[in-house]
Design an enzyme around this catalytic site. Structure first.
Site, PDB file in Angstrom:
ATOM      1  N   LYS A 110     -13.149  14.222   8.694  1.00 43.53           N
ATOM      2  CA  LYS A 110     -11.910  14.743   8.109  1.00 43.53           C
ATOM      3  C   LYS A 110     -11.264  15.646   9.150  1.00 43.53           C
ATOM      4  O   LYS A 110     -11.681  16.784   9.353  1.00 43.53           O
ATOM      5  CB  LYS A 110     -12.161  15.512   6.819  1.00 43.53           C
ATOM      6  CG  LYS A 110     -10.857  15.856   6.108  1.00 43.53           C
ATOM      7  CD  LYS A 110     -11.071  16.538   4.792  1.00 43.53           C
ATOM      8  CE  LYS A 110      -9.755  16.611   4.013  1.00 43.53           C
ATOM      9  NZ  LYS A 110      -8.638  17.157   4.784  1.00 43.53           N
TER      10      LYS A 110
ATOM     11  N   ARG B  97      -1.278  14.845   8.569  1.00 44.13           N
ATOM     12  CA  ARG B  97      -1.339  13.460   8.126  1.00 44.13           C
ATOM     13  C   ARG B  97      -0.068  12.747   8.594  1.00 44.13           C
ATOM     14  O   ARG B  97       1.050  13.262   8.446  1.00 44.13           O
ATOM     15  CB  ARG B  97      -1.447  13.431   6.601  1.00 44.13           C
ATOM     16  CG  ARG B  97      -1.560  12.042   5.975  1.00 44.13           C
ATOM     17  CD  ARG B  97      -2.960  11.541   5.989  1.00 44.13           C
ATOM     18  NE  ARG B  97      -3.099  10.289   5.257  1.00 44.13           N
ATOM     19  CZ  ARG B  97      -3.448  10.199   3.976  1.00 44.13           C
ATOM     20  NH1 ARG B  97      -3.684  11.298   3.269  1.00 44.13           N
ATOM     21  NH2 ARG B  97      -3.592   9.026   3.406  1.00 44.13           N
TER      22      ARG B  97
ATOM     23  N   ARG C 252       3.075  13.304   5.264  1.00 46.82           N
ATOM     24  CA  ARG C 252       2.576  12.947   3.934  1.00 46.82           C
ATOM     25  C   ARG C 252       3.627  13.160   2.855  1.00 46.82           C
ATOM     26  O   ARG C 252       3.535  12.602   1.769  1.00 46.82           O
ATOM     27  CB  ARG C 252       1.302  13.731   3.605  1.00 46.82           C
ATOM     28  CG  ARG C 252       1.483  15.223   3.465  1.00 46.82           C
ATOM     29  CD  ARG C 252       0.145  15.882   3.179  1.00 46.82           C
ATOM     30  NE  ARG C 252      -0.396  15.435   1.907  1.00 46.82           N
ATOM     31  CZ  ARG C 252      -1.699  15.440   1.606  1.00 46.82           C
ATOM     32  NH1 ARG C 252      -2.573  15.853   2.487  1.00 46.82           N
ATOM     33  NH2 ARG C 252      -2.116  15.042   0.425  1.00 46.82           N
TER      34      ARG C 252
ATOM     35  N   GLU D 249      -4.088  10.836  11.429  1.00 43.29           N
ATOM     36  CA  GLU D 249      -3.845  12.269  11.617  1.00 43.29           C
ATOM     37  C   GLU D 249      -3.537  12.511  13.083  1.00 43.29           C
ATOM     38  O   GLU D 249      -4.032  11.804  13.966  1.00 43.29           O
ATOM     39  CB  GLU D 249      -5.080  13.092  11.240  1.00 43.29           C
ATOM     40  CG  GLU D 249      -5.493  13.017   9.797  1.00 43.29           C
ATOM     41  CD  GLU D 249      -5.079  14.256   8.995  1.00 43.29           C
ATOM     42  OE1 GLU D 249      -4.653  15.251   9.608  1.00 43.29           O
ATOM     43  OE2 GLU D 249      -5.195  14.201   7.758  1.00 43.29           O
TER      44      GLU D 249
ATOM     45  N   PHE E 288      -7.108   5.952  10.787  1.00 52.49           N
ATOM     46  CA  PHE E 288      -8.216   5.605   9.902  1.00 52.49           C
ATOM     47  C   PHE E 288      -7.885   4.496   8.913  1.00 52.49           C
ATOM     48  O   PHE E 288      -8.747   4.076   8.142  1.00 52.49           O
ATOM     49  CB  PHE E 288      -8.752   6.825   9.154  1.00 52.49           C
ATOM     50  CG  PHE E 288      -7.720   7.653   8.435  1.00 52.49           C
ATOM     51  CD1 PHE E 288      -7.104   7.198   7.284  1.00 52.49           C
ATOM     52  CD2 PHE E 288      -7.383   8.910   8.920  1.00 52.49           C
ATOM     53  CE1 PHE E 288      -6.166   7.971   6.625  1.00 52.49           C
ATOM     54  CE2 PHE E 288      -6.444   9.699   8.266  1.00 52.49           C
ATOM     55  CZ  PHE E 288      -5.838   9.219   7.108  1.00 52.49           C
TER      56      PHE E 288
ATOM     57  N   ARG F 231      -5.227  10.057  -6.385  1.00 55.44           N
ATOM     58  CA  ARG F 231      -6.574  10.508  -6.071  1.00 55.44           C
ATOM     59  C   ARG F 231      -7.545   9.725  -6.947  1.00 55.44           C
ATOM     60  O   ARG F 231      -7.328   9.578  -8.135  1.00 55.44           O
ATOM     61  CB  ARG F 231      -6.742  12.006  -6.351  1.00 55.44           C
ATOM     62  CG  ARG F 231      -5.842  12.893  -5.516  1.00 55.44           C
ATOM     63  CD  ARG F 231      -6.151  14.366  -5.747  1.00 55.44           C
ATOM     64  NE  ARG F 231      -5.125  15.209  -5.184  1.00 55.44           N
ATOM     65  CZ  ARG F 231      -5.088  15.590  -3.909  1.00 55.44           C
ATOM     66  NH1 ARG F 231      -6.030  15.180  -3.089  1.00 55.44           N
ATOM     67  NH2 ARG F 231      -4.123  16.367  -3.463  1.00 55.44           N
TER      68      ARG F 231
ATOM     69  N   LYS G 110     -13.402  13.645  -0.472  1.00 56.01           N
ATOM     70  CA  LYS G 110     -13.576  14.554   0.656  1.00 56.01           C
ATOM     71  C   LYS G 110     -14.667  15.574   0.350  1.00 56.01           C
ATOM     72  O   LYS G 110     -14.808  16.040  -0.779  1.00 56.01           O
ATOM     73  CB  LYS G 110     -12.258  15.255   1.007  1.00 56.01           C
ATOM     74  CG  LYS G 110     -11.652  16.048  -0.123  1.00 56.01           C
ATOM     75  CD  LYS G 110     -10.260  16.553   0.248  1.00 56.01           C
ATOM     76  CE  LYS G 110      -9.589  17.254  -0.942  1.00 56.01           C
ATOM     77  NZ  LYS G 110      -8.211  17.666  -0.632  1.00 56.01           N
TER      78      LYS G 110
END
Length: 506
Positions: free
Chosen positions: A216, A221, A236, A265, A305, A376, A382
């Site tokens: 992370k 982002r 984001r 990121e 990612f 989410r 996370k």
């Protein structure tokens, strides 16, 4: 449609805690707006957003407003046109031109309309109409499944155009067909997938299911769109920042593909390869100064990612394992670190190594999960090391929206190790249950000393245990630091104020 009608709905939504009542009020207004062709703008307004995103006016530019109008007369179309004109003002003398435009708009607004417009423009409009409520209202107004609305908003990025498509089609089956036509477009940002949280690795990696565990990165982002050599970068919040990051543009432009949408990121690293404090990256990516000079001072490193589109093939519905394989083939030199495992020990070791290297933690990802943009869920979880402090409450702010009538946002104080005085570290309303809100409202009204507007100042007697992710420099607070992502764990009636923690050291 009259702006006063939108504000009336906003007030109704703010005044009730009933989700059903909120949805009904919003759906009715959206149907009315559809008949006048203004549903996209009205949807954004009721969600507390500007269609223009920003208009170049801050709190400072709204402090001195003209005398309000006696009667409401502004329409939604007039306000939208005025705000679009504001957003386009640039060049020599733009300050005076912008000030005159603000005066012109606000002189036509009543006192109620002025207050509401200030909240809308500054992003401080709190009316209890979050994403879930707005999307449900669009669903009811257009008589289409909420899942259809969610997917369309995921791909379109914003709710306004989706409401316009659904209601413009007349609702029902025609609206469902209109929503189905909304697809991922390279060059138009879609909502980013979000991660849920877990306190530790064993709670996520169970020793039976194989998952991806990746670093992370504590950066910014970034959603990257590549189309025929042209690169566009979005944050984001879907703000375009392409011109600010030339090194990212160059890195992506070199990839061996014509069209792609990537997720990742960007972060500033030290010469030793360790992450700089988040503020360094944040300041670099937020700055609109000369990007070439900033690049020399604070270069950015790109980590990718996920891959959402590749040369005409949409990947959002494909399993994460397939998306990763395609990404690894496309950009192996830009990949974020990741292990694929079902072993909690291996995952814990990777987590510990990433934290030791200065990273924020890890994200555990299900190999079979599609890219659920804007949500989410269990697909991404996370895990970060948790820090806690025992602090004292200095003041509390009255809540809005769903929290209307409760004391909500608490001001946090620590002890200055040099003087022993109480020093404010920031505020938080995160982590509070309804029971906690009810309890603290009664508690802090008992401790009240006086009020300053919507802020209730209290005797510093109540200790609260706060979890946070890190500490950053902050000129806003006397201690010079603030807590990142502070949230309430519990109130500590067992601890006296004499035992609260000192101001944390960076």
């Amino acid at each position: 449609m009259q702006l006063a009608r939108v504000i009336e709905t906003s007030a109704l939504v703010t005044a009730t805690r009933s989700r059903t009542a909120k949805v009904a009020a919003l759906a009715q207004t959206l149907q009315e707006a559809a008949s006048s062709g203004e549903v996209a703008v009205v949807t954004d307004y009721l969600a507390g957003r500007l269609p223009q995103r920003t208009v170049g006016v801050s709190w400072r530019g709204l402090r001195a407003l003209p005398a309000p109008a006696d009667t409401p007369g502004l329409t939604v179309a007039q306000v939208d046109a005025a705000l679009s004109a504001l957003a386009s003002i640039a060049g020599s003398g733009s300050g005076a031109t912008r000030s005159a435009a603000v005066t012109n708009l606000f002189s036509r607004a009543t006192e109620v309309e002025q207050r509401w417009l200030v909240g809308l423009i500054t992003g401080e409009l709190r009316q209890g109409a979050g994403d879930g409520v707005i999307l449900k209202a669009i669903s009811e107004a257009a008589q289409v499944p909420e899942s259809d609305v969610r997917r369309a908003v995921m791909l379109a990025g914003f709710a306004g155009p989706v409401a316009a498509a659904a209601l413009g089609a007349g609702g029902g089956d025609a609206a469902a067909r209109a929503l189905a036509e909304i697809q991922l477009e390279v060059g138009r940002p879609l909502r980013p997938m979000l991660a849920a949280s877990a306190p530790d690795i064993p709670g996520v990696v169970d020793g039976q299911t194989v998952v991806g565990v990746e670093t992370k990165v504590d950066g910014i982002r970034l959603q990257v769109h590549l189309r025929d050599g042209e690169v566009r970068l979005f944050t984001r919040t879907l703000e375009e920042v392409t011109d600010r990051m030339p090194e990212v543009v160059e890195a992506v432009a070199e990839l061996p593909t014509r069209r792609a949408v990537l997720d990742g990121e960007v972060i500033a690293l030290t010469r030793e390869g360790r992450p700089e404090p988040f503020q360094v990256t944040g300041a670099r990516t937020a700055s609109t100064a000369d990007p070439a000079a900033l690049r020399e001072q604070v270069p950015l490193t790109t980590f990718l990612f996920d891959l959402l589109h590749l040369d005409g093939r949409d990947l959002v519905d494909e399993p994460a394992a397939d998306r990763w394989a395609a990404l690894a083939e496309l950009a192996p030199h830009l990949l974020v670190s990741r292990v694929v495992t079902d072993d909690p020990v291996e995952a814990q070791t990777f987590f510990r190594d990433q934290v030791s290297a200065g990273h924020e933690g890890v994200v555990v990802k299900a190999l079979s999960a599609p890219y659920a943009a804007g949500r989410r869920g269990a697909g991404w979880v996370k895990v970060k090391p948790r820090h806690t402090l025992d602090l004292v409450v200095l003041a509390v702010e009255w809540g809005s929206g769903r929290r209307h009538g409760w004391l909500s946002n608490i001001h946090l104080g620590a002890r200055d190790p040099q003087t022993g005085e109480l020093v404010m570290l920031g505020k938080t309303f995160k982590g509070m249950t309804d029971e906690m809100l009810e309890w603290q409202t009664a508690r802090f009204l008992e401790l009240e000393t006086h009020r300053e507007g919507h802020v209730v100042l209290v005797r510093p007697e109540q200790v609260v245990e706060i979890a946070y992710d890190g500490v950053q420099r902050s000129p806003r607070y006397p201690g010079g630091v603030a807590l990142r992502f502070a949230r309430v764990l519990r109130y500590r009636d067992d601890k006296p104020v004499s035992e609260i923690d000192p101001v944390p050291v960076l």
